[in-house]
Design an enzyme around this catalytic site. Structure first.
Site, PDB file in Angstrom:
ATOM      1  N   GLU A 426      33.930  -9.624  41.195  1.00  0.00           N
ATOM      2  CA  GLU A 426      33.302  -9.300  42.005  1.00  0.00           C
ATOM      3  C   GLU A 426      32.387  -7.786  42.260  1.00  0.00           C
ATOM      4  OE1 GLU A 426      35.610  -9.342  45.569  1.00  0.00           O
ATOM      5  OE2 GLU A 426      35.872 -11.688  45.411  1.00  0.00           O
ATOM      6  N   GLU A 518      38.492 -17.479  41.292  1.00  0.00           N
ATOM      7  CA  GLU A 518      39.683 -17.217  42.184  1.00  0.00           C
ATOM      8  C   GLU A 518      39.915 -17.772  44.056  1.00  0.00           C
ATOM      9  OE1 GLU A 518      39.825 -12.543  43.049  1.00  0.00           O
ATOM     10  OE2 GLU A 518      40.105 -12.757  44.901  1.00  0.00           O
TER      11      GLU A 518
HETATM   12  C1  GAL Z   1      39.068 -10.875  46.336  1.00  0.00           C
HETATM   13  C2  GAL Z   1      38.946  -9.819  45.391  1.00  0.00           C
HETATM   14  C3  GAL Z   1      40.776  -9.933  45.133  1.00  0.00           C
HETATM   15  C4  GAL Z   1      41.234  -9.113  46.451  1.00  0.00           C
HETATM   16  C5  GAL Z   1      40.710 -10.656  47.643  1.00  0.00           C
HETATM   17  C6  GAL Z   1      41.990 -10.227  49.003  1.00  0.00           C
HETATM   18  O1  GAL Z   1      38.324 -11.104  46.625  1.00  0.00           O
HETATM   19  O2  GAL Z   1      38.544 -10.341  44.372  1.00  0.00           O
HETATM   20  O3  GAL Z   1      40.522  -8.705  44.332  1.00  0.00           O
HETATM   21  O4  GAL Z   1      40.912  -8.367  47.419  1.00  0.00           O
HETATM   22  O5  GAL Z   1      39.950  -9.859  47.405  1.00  0.00           O
HETATM   23  O6  GAL Z   1      41.426 -12.009  49.111  1.00  0.00           O
END
Ligand code: GAL
Length: 830
Positions: A426, A518
């Site tokens: 991100e 993710e």
């Molecule tokens: C994502 C991020 C992670 C964590 C997660 C929590 O956007 O890449 O590091 O913060 O959200 O939902």
């Protein structure tokens, strides 16, 4: 581990040594001190003032590293790390160690190797500054040779760790020398740091071609003729060997290329991760003067536009989880057994992939992933030049990113478990031209070091507004194209969340394969449930809108019903990923809860709720949904607990597999049969509570497959202690993880009991961590007592070096005391 098991390991270690000693040059030397542990007996001091320029040696205490000083501190609402950093302070810490180097080693090269220091370390030996390393996640080594005293005269190594500028991380980082330290002694002619690169350009059923690239340094003051012999071993048997003569000028290093063929190669698979070892020996005047081992694997893989991920030609769906590096109550101080336990718990659930979010992991994690069979996405950065928190790595980006990325690739590129490099998570620059420019630069750096693996990045979801690859838009910033996605720098399009867009991937990116880098970000507190009647009364929104809402309190229902607004329930994302072959897989946020970044992002919460498993290592219910989908094990999991108010309406869920239906009974009365319809992943009954026994029976073709009961517990009365291993190694490191279950006097699990439990330990070990998995608890993980969360608590004991027994006693008000004994055995013991 049993004594028998330990003996088997000793046998293999010994035969391995003898076999290795038989290859290469004529006169064999002992290489047992090429790399020895340098972990013990450091003096540590935490400065009171972060502007200190010298260590106060009168105030040090002795400890062994890996060490994380932050985990020893109290949780502090006003900590500069913020709750993102777990509300545990950073600071300025000092480590000093004295040591002697034998006279016989004065002709050698002696280096100190740090696997990782968080963060911003400076190292001196005998007053000489050796270097500074801002990055907290990469290993580094310094040559001590020019500054050493030999013989009886002592040397002093001093390490300053500056983690005082906060915040510098979005999650709990820990502070200090939190990974292993080694002292390395080599001949002046030696393989360099991470000096081998093994690739397998041709792999067929009959033969694999192994390319070996070795970097050798000659630190003698004159040119040397050396013979480099590389011998391959499989299960301690020699299978091939090649030798090459080279001439290296004084103080120069040289890359040599060798090729070996392996007949009938045994491939590295997720279910059977077969490893080989390459042993490189350097001979000078017919004497073997250096020996370096590289474990590796032979496998082929591709990310295919239609079939997703293929390993050795077979389709494998990546069922992965993201993991941060902390080990719950142990903080970030690494311990191999603690990492292994995390991976075992994940394997048991059916996980086959790990994303090292968002930084290079401990080397031991990759060793274990090699041995246990995980598909690793090895990630480099959470930010590039643009900061996410004021004092983060972006401050060092310009000077360090090339070196750090190169070091990561050099360090990790021989691991068969590593299948892709992620150049960032991100990254804010993805929305402007810099994203394309830096993305291409990083991709080129990776490719120059390793052209055998694809490069990806965990982007924010690039939603295509007009089909075609150029008009990539982010859902919340419709006017900004995603420059990184469009840059051509990535071999795999990876983005986080937005599962609703996955099915458009073949249209949006017809030429680039996909990975869900993710996913999910669903939330749960283990063992806590909002029932419909409670929720409707207290928080009407909670039931109907399953997003987490900041006003709903700091305990989150463990039905798979609460998610971060950007995420999904566990079921929603998996349903799509499983449907299409072209979706190569997913990495769920997260396998384990981690310290810091709680959602609710508000005090008193200090640890995350995203884990499928809590901070102590206890599975939340949804663990069994994955287990029912991802493993062959027969599963029937029924929840919630059965301690409610009379008349309350309670939803009862069951995850199951290998059966046609489940029937639920309350106190012997059937509440009906349910079967999953279409793509359902659970079944549900809405039940008016009545104390007693809830029983679920899964059946296939009318025959009982499994039965599970949940009973109403009486008052908490007893403590049941269960160790993950009752015999551990007496090596000063090994751990036994002991689960405490509170039960009533009949032994029924007291699923709502939150009692303070006191621990004491006798014998050859100590308590190193206590934890209940409660994200709002501010009790120290380093104490001798802890309040259970919903009936459970974990206590971790560590073996001393003397073999014997460790006896742990647990007690609590109104609870009958109980003890458990752990045996600790030395390597030599029968
Ligand atoms: C994502 C991020 C992670 C964590 C997660 C929590 O956007 O890449 O590091 O913060 O959200 O939902």
């Amino acid at each position: 581990m049993t004594v028998k098991h330990l003996k088997a390991i000793q046998f293999f270690a010994l035969t391995g040594f003898l076999l290795l000693a038989s290859c290469g040059g004529k006169n064999n030397t002992d290489f047992s001190n090429r790399k020895v542990s340098f972990n013990e007996n450091w003096q540590f001091y935490l400065s009171k003032d972060s502007n200190d320029t010298i260590i106060d040696k009168n105030q040090t205490r002795t400890l062994n590293v890996p060490h994380d000083w932050s985990i020893e501190l109290p949780f502090d609402e006003n900590s500069p790390t913020g709750i993102g950093g777990g509300a545990l302070n950073g600071g300025l810490g000092w480590y000093v160690k004295t040591f002697k180097v034998a006279e016989k080693d004065s002709t050698k090269i002696t280096s100190v190797v740090f696997d990782g220091v968080y963060m911003n370390s400076d190292v001196w030996v005998n007053g000489h500054h050796l270097g500074n390393r801002p990055n907290g996640y990469l290993g580094f080594e310094y040559n001590l040779t020019p500054y050493l005293n030999y013989g009886e005269k002592e040397n002093e190594i001093l390490v300053k760790v500056n983690n005082s500028k906060q915040p510098n991380s979005r999650w709990y980082s820990g502070s200090g020398i939190y990974r292993n330290v080694w002292l390395k002694t080599t001949d002046k002619a030696h393989v360099t740091q991470w000096g081998t690169f093994i690739t397998t350009p041709v792999v067929t059923k009959d033969e694999a071609v192994i390319n070996l690239e070795t970097t050798i340094k000659n630190e003698y003051p004159e040119a040397k003729e050396l013979v480099v012999t590389t011998t391959l071993f499989k299960d301690n048997s020699e299978i091939a060997s090649v030798s090459k003569k080279i001439n290296i000028a004084a103080n120069r290093q040289h890359n040599i290329l060798q090729e070996v063929k392996v007949n009938n190669p045994v491939l590295w698979e997720v279910e059977k991760p077969e490893m080989y070892t390459a042993v490189t020996q350097i001979s000078l005047n017919n004497v073997v003067v250096d020996q370096y081992k590289t474990p590796f694997g032979i496998r082929t893989f591709t990310f295919d536009l239609k079939k997703g991920f293929l390993l050795n030609g077979k389709q494998v769906k990546i069922k992965g989880v993201c993991l941060h590096h902390d080990l719950g109550p142990l903080g970030s101080a690494i311990n191999t057994r603690a990492i292994e336990r995390q991976l075992e718990i994940m394997k048991e659930m059916g996980v086959n992939g790990i994303r090292t979010s968002h930084n290079p992991p401990a080397p031991e994690l990759l060793d274990l992933c090699d041995k246990m069979g995980f598909i690793v996405m090895d990630e480099a950065f959470d930010m590039w030049a643009q900061a996410k928190t004021p004092h983060d790595y972006s401050n060092y980006w310009d000077e360090w990113h090339k070196r750090d990325l190169e070091d990561q690739i050099l360090r990790d590129r021989n691991h068969p478990s590593v299948f892709m490099w992620s150049i960032g998570n991100e990254i804010p620059e993805q929305w402007n031209d810099k994203g394309a420019e830096i993305g291409r630069e990083l991709s080129a750096i990776v490719k120059a070091m390793d052209n055998t693996r694809p490069v990806t990045a965990a982007m924010n979801p690039p939603i295509i507004v007009n089909s075609g690859e150029v008009n990539i838009q982010f859902q919340n910033t419709a006017d900004k194209p995603n420059a990184l996605a469009a840059s051509g720098a990535l071999d795999i399009i990876g983005y986080n969340y937005a599962h609703q867009t996955y099915e458009k991937h073949p249209v949006n990116f017809p030429k680039v394969p996909f990975i869900a880098t993710e996913t999910t970000s669903a939330l749960a507190t283990r063992g806590y449930y909002d029932t419909r009647s409670d929720t409707v009364k207290m928080w009407p929104k909670r039931w109907d809108i399953p997003f987490y809402d900041g006003n709903l309190g700091n305990t989150v229902s463990a039905y798979d019903q609460v998610q971060a607004p950007w995420g999904s329930t566990h079921e929603a994302t998996w349903k799509i990923i499983k449907k299409h072959d072209y979706l190569s897989g997913m990495y769920i946020w997260t396998g384990f809860d981690y310290i810091g970044e709680p959602t609710p992002y508000q005090w008193p919460s200090i640890s995350s709720y995203f884990g499928i498993v809590d901070l102590a290592g206890f599975p939340k219910d949804v663990y069994y949904m994955y287990q029912s989908e991802w493993t062959d094990k027969t599963v029937l999991h029924v929840f919630p607990h059965w301690n409610w108010k009379e008349g309350q309406t309670v939803d009862v869920w069951a995850y199951y597999n290998n059966a046609d239906e489940v029937e639920l009974y309350l106190n012997g009365k059937s509440l009906g049969k349910r079967s999953k319809q279409n793509d359902d992943l659970h079944v549900m009954w809405r039940v008016p509570f009545e104390a007693g026994t809830l029983k679920a029976v899964s059946r296939k073709d009318g025959k009982t497959v499994l039965e599970k009961e949940v009973k109403t517990a009486g008052e908490p009365a007893k403590l049941q202690l269960t160790a993950d291993r009752e015999t551990i190694k007496a090596d000063g490191n090994d751990l036994s993880f002991i689960t405490v279950d509170i039960t009533d006097d009949k032994g029924v699990f007291a699923a709502t009991a939150n009692n303070e439990i006191h621990f004491s330990v006798k014998g050859n070990g100590k308590i190193v961590g206590v934890c209940s998995g409660d994200p709002v608890s501010h009790e120290s993980y380093k104490g001798n007592s802890h309040t259970s969360l919903n009936g459970k608590c974990l206590v971790i004991v560590q073996a001393a070096k003397e073999a014997g027994t460790i006896t742990l006693t647990a007690s609590g008000d109104g609870l009958k005391e109980n003890t458990i004994t752990i045996n600790t055995v030395s390597d030599q013991e029968e």
